[in-house]
Design a protein around this motif. Structure first.
Motif, PDB file in Angstrom:
ATOM      1  N   ILE A 269       0.830  -1.203   0.000  1.00 38.21           N
ATOM      2  CA  ILE A 269       0.000   0.000   0.000  1.00 38.21           C
ATOM      3  C   ILE A 269       0.867   1.257   0.000  1.00 38.21           C
ATOM      4  CG2 ILE A 269      -1.475   1.364   1.532  1.00 38.21           C
ATOM      5  CD1 ILE A 269      -3.161  -1.064   1.976  1.00 38.21           C
ATOM      6  N   TYR A 272       1.970   1.687  -3.591  1.00 34.36           N
ATOM      7  CA  TYR A 272       0.884   1.964  -4.539  1.00 34.36           C
ATOM      8  C   TYR A 272       0.258   3.339  -4.304  1.00 34.36           C
ATOM      9  CZ  TYR A 272      -3.404   1.225  -7.236  1.00 34.36           C
ATOM     10  OH  TYR A 272      -4.431   1.332  -8.143  1.00 34.36           O
ATOM     11  N   ALA A 273       0.066   3.703  -3.041  1.00 30.31           N
ATOM     12  CA  ALA A 273      -0.659   4.926  -2.708  1.00 30.31           C
ATOM     13  C   ALA A 273       0.243   6.071  -2.271  1.00 30.31           C
ATOM     14  CB  ALA A 273      -1.678   4.629  -1.602  1.00 30.31           C
ATOM     15  N   LYS A 327      -9.226   5.004   1.069  1.00 29.77           N
ATOM     16  CA  LYS A 327      -9.061   4.732  -0.369  1.00 29.77           C
ATOM     17  C   LYS A 327      -7.889   3.777  -0.568  1.00 29.77           C
ATOM     18  CE  LYS A 327      -9.652   5.589  -4.865  1.00 29.77           C
ATOM     19  NZ  LYS A 327      -8.519   4.942  -5.498  1.00 29.77           N
ATOM     20  N   ALA A 328      -6.799   4.001   0.165  1.00 31.04           N
ATOM     21  CA  ALA A 328      -5.647   3.098   0.080  1.00 31.04           C
ATOM     22  C   ALA A 328      -6.037   1.699   0.521  1.00 31.04           C
ATOM     23  CB  ALA A 328      -4.501   3.634   0.933  1.00 31.04           C
ATOM     24  N   HIS A 330      -9.054   0.315   0.346  1.00 31.71           N
ATOM     25  CA  HIS A 330      -9.926  -0.285  -0.664  1.00 31.71           C
ATOM     26  C   HIS A 330      -9.172  -0.644  -1.942  1.00 31.71           C
ATOM     27  CE1 HIS A 330     -13.416  -0.027   1.717  1.00 31.71           C
ATOM     28  NE2 HIS A 330     -13.699   1.244   1.547  1.00 31.71           N
ATOM     29  N   ASP A 331      -8.033  -0.008  -2.162  1.00 34.49           N
ATOM     30  CA  ASP A 331      -7.220  -0.321  -3.347  1.00 34.49           C
ATOM     31  C   ASP A 331      -6.193  -1.411  -3.061  1.00 34.49           C
ATOM     32  OD1 ASP A 331      -8.540   1.498  -4.913  1.00 34.49           O
ATOM     33  OD2 ASP A 331      -7.054   3.089  -4.694  1.00 34.49           O
ATOM     34  N   TYR A 333      -6.163  -4.615  -3.309  1.00 35.64           N
ATOM     35  CA  TYR A 333      -5.982  -5.662  -4.329  1.00 35.64           C
ATOM     36  C   TYR A 333      -5.034  -5.180  -5.425  1.00 35.64           C
ATOM     37  CZ  TYR A 333      -7.073  -9.073  -7.973  1.00 35.64           C
ATOM     38  OH  TYR A 333      -6.984 -10.033  -8.947  1.00 35.64           O
ATOM     39  N   TRP A 334      -5.247  -3.953  -5.889  1.00 40.47           N
ATOM     40  CA  TRP A 334      -4.391  -3.419  -6.950  1.00 40.47           C
ATOM     41  C   TRP A 334      -2.989  -3.160  -6.430  1.00 40.47           C
ATOM     42  CZ3 TRP A 334      -7.060  -4.774 -10.788  1.00 40.47           C
ATOM     43  CH2 TRP A 334      -8.451  -4.695 -10.755  1.00 40.47           C
ATOM     44  N   ALA A 335      -2.888  -2.777  -5.152  1.00 41.16           N
ATOM     45  CA  ALA A 335      -1.571  -2.592  -4.550  1.00 41.16           C
ATOM     46  C   ALA A 335      -0.807  -3.908  -4.496  1.00 41.16           C
ATOM     47  CB  ALA A 335      -1.717  -2.005  -3.146  1.00 41.16           C
TER      48      ALA A 335
END
Length: 467
Positions: A269, A272-273, A327-328, A330-331, A333-335
């Motif tokens: 995370i 990614y974020a 938001k981080a 919830h993201d 999976y993409w992270a």
């Protein structure tokens, strides 16, 4: 990719049903390869088994007609919302017609004084909450993805707020649904409780499209809290974080969200974020209530966390900071996918009694290390539910085999703790092998209900049960 055996196809029936539907509905029925594959399963490592046609429905009456035609010709019918389910629910192992409800996306009625609303199944949770925002109300079930409310009801979705507000079965008052013979029924009213007969609402919620196609949902709403306080706290080990969760629940602290991220997940995370969270196990929290009550809750949590080695407790002070943090989350999976480029995430979840949470999570970490797998862990740990997601190179057969072994072990291990092989994903195709292991003879009664309500086995066949 995990293969699932295709059920017997009724080629003549499928061809006839498509011809009839095409004649009646024209461009609302699509048979192109690309759109059919989009409506097979695409969010997991389970193979894509596309339907033979996709019908974009606009009313319960249309769906009823489609089901009647399919029943006449013994053709499967698979309901589709936004496609965010994770256990192969949307696949068509025997072919058939996919009924896409995304065009049924109207909020039909809001009753502010009664804190309830009626919506069509294609309304997403984010759209509903945007609609409700200026009325001072919201719908609390938050599975992370912007799922359709019909799909959320079908899978009994839960998510980050479940520890305070419950799952879909706790927040659905009534359904309108098309049954396997095409009849349209209503399962209840807007009354907050009822002793009128069998509880069909909760039978259909969580039935994964195997007993009906949901065409309308009556939902409970909540008032937007006066004050919302989010916070984070780091821990030296996952065990320490889980012990804190257990203390919070046993204390009776009414926390709205309490999410666990292990060290690997925090690293993913951060990258990614563009965050700078301490790269140790982390709890993310949210408190809802009056300004005084959330301040008190936060202070109590801070004290409990220190007893288990928690450090770096920090509350978010603005809506912008709170939204960025969640938001981080919830993201995640993409992270995870970015953390190991080229890998696929094998999404799975289990749920255990709170007192066994620390033991289960630490055992999952140890098993992943033993199998030499990268497995970030994240969870809605306030109710004992967590996700362990192997990141797998699908071109490496040995790694796929090890990931398969891990997922099987985790399901069995959770069941051995008097837990469940799925807290919120559902059975679908991916967890069929574990349902009988978990529930024994009760599974036979579930199959009897399926047989009674859907004797031709046309509604989402091959899900929950192997047939």
């Amino acid at each position: 990719m995990v293969k699932h055996a295709s059920l017997a196809r009724n080629e003549d029936g499928i061809r006839t049903a498509i011809g009839v539907l095409k004649q009646q509905y024209g461009e609302a029925l699509h048979t192109g390869q690309s759109i059919r594959e989009q409506h097979g399963h695409t969010t997991t490592w389970i193979e894509n088994q596309p339907p033979d046609a996709v019908f974009f429905a606009q009313s319960a009456e249309e769906i009823s007609n489609v089901v009647c035609i399919c029943a006449e010709h013994n053709v499967p019918v698979i309901a589709y919302g936004t496609g965010t389910s994770l256990e192969g629910h949307l696949n068509a192992p025997a072919g058939g017609i996919c009924v896409d409800v995304t065009r049924m996306d109207r909020v039909l009625e809001v009753n502010p004084g009664d804190l309830d609303c009626r919506v069509q199944p294609g309304v997403t949770r984010e759209d509903l909450n945007a609609y409700l925002r200026y009325q001072g109300q919201f719908f609390p079930v938050d599975p992370g993805a912007n799922a359709s409310l019909g799909g959320m009801a079908a899978t009994n979705a839960s998510g980050t707020n479940a520890v305070l507000y419950g799952t879909m079965k706790d927040n659905v008052l009534a359904l309108e649904a098309v049954m396997a013979d095409g009849r349209i029924i209503r399962t209840g009213t807007r009354a907050r409780k009822s002793s009128a007969g069998y509880d069909l609402t909760r039978l259909l919620v969580g039935s994964e499209g195997s007993l009906c196609i949901i065409t309308e949902i009556t939902l409970k709403l909540r008032g937007i809290p006066e004050s919302i306080n989010s916070a984070r706290c780091s821990f030296p080990t996952v065990d320490a974080a889980c012990q804190t969760v257990m203390s919070v629940i046993q204390y009776g602290l009414p926390v709205a969200r309490i999410e666990l991220l292990d060290e690997t997940m925090v690293k993913a995370i951060n990258s990614y974020a563009s965050l700078a969270l301490p790269e140790t196990p982390l709890l993310l929290l949210e408190f809802h209530g009056t300004e005084a009550s959330v301040t008190e809750q936060a202070e109590i949590f801070s004290t409990l966390s220190v007893e288990h080695g928690g450090s770096g407790y920090q509350a978010t002070t603005t809506t912008e900071e709170r939204n960025k943090l969640w938001k981080a989350r919830h993201d995640a999976y993409w992270a995870m996918l970015q953390y190991r480029p080229g890998a696929e995430g094998v999404a799975t979840d289990v749920c255990v009694p709170i007192s066994r949470l620390a033991e289960c999570v630490t055992a999952a970490q140890a098993r992943a290390e033993e199998l030499k797998l990268v497995v970030p862990i994240i969870g809605h740990v306030g109710d004992g539910n967590f996700h362990a997601t192997p990141l797998v190179d699908m071109t490496d057969a040995d790694e796929v085999a090890r990931a398969t072994e891990f997922v099987a072990w985790l399901n069995e291990y959770a069941i051995s703790m008097d837990g469940t092989c799925t807290g919120e994903h559902g059975i679908g195709q991916g967890k069929v092998a574990y349902l009988a292991r978990e529930l024994g003879a009760a599974t036979e009664f579930m199959a009897d209900i399926k047989q009674a309500l859907d004797p031709k086995n046309i509604l989402n066949p091959g899900k929950i049960f192997e047939r």
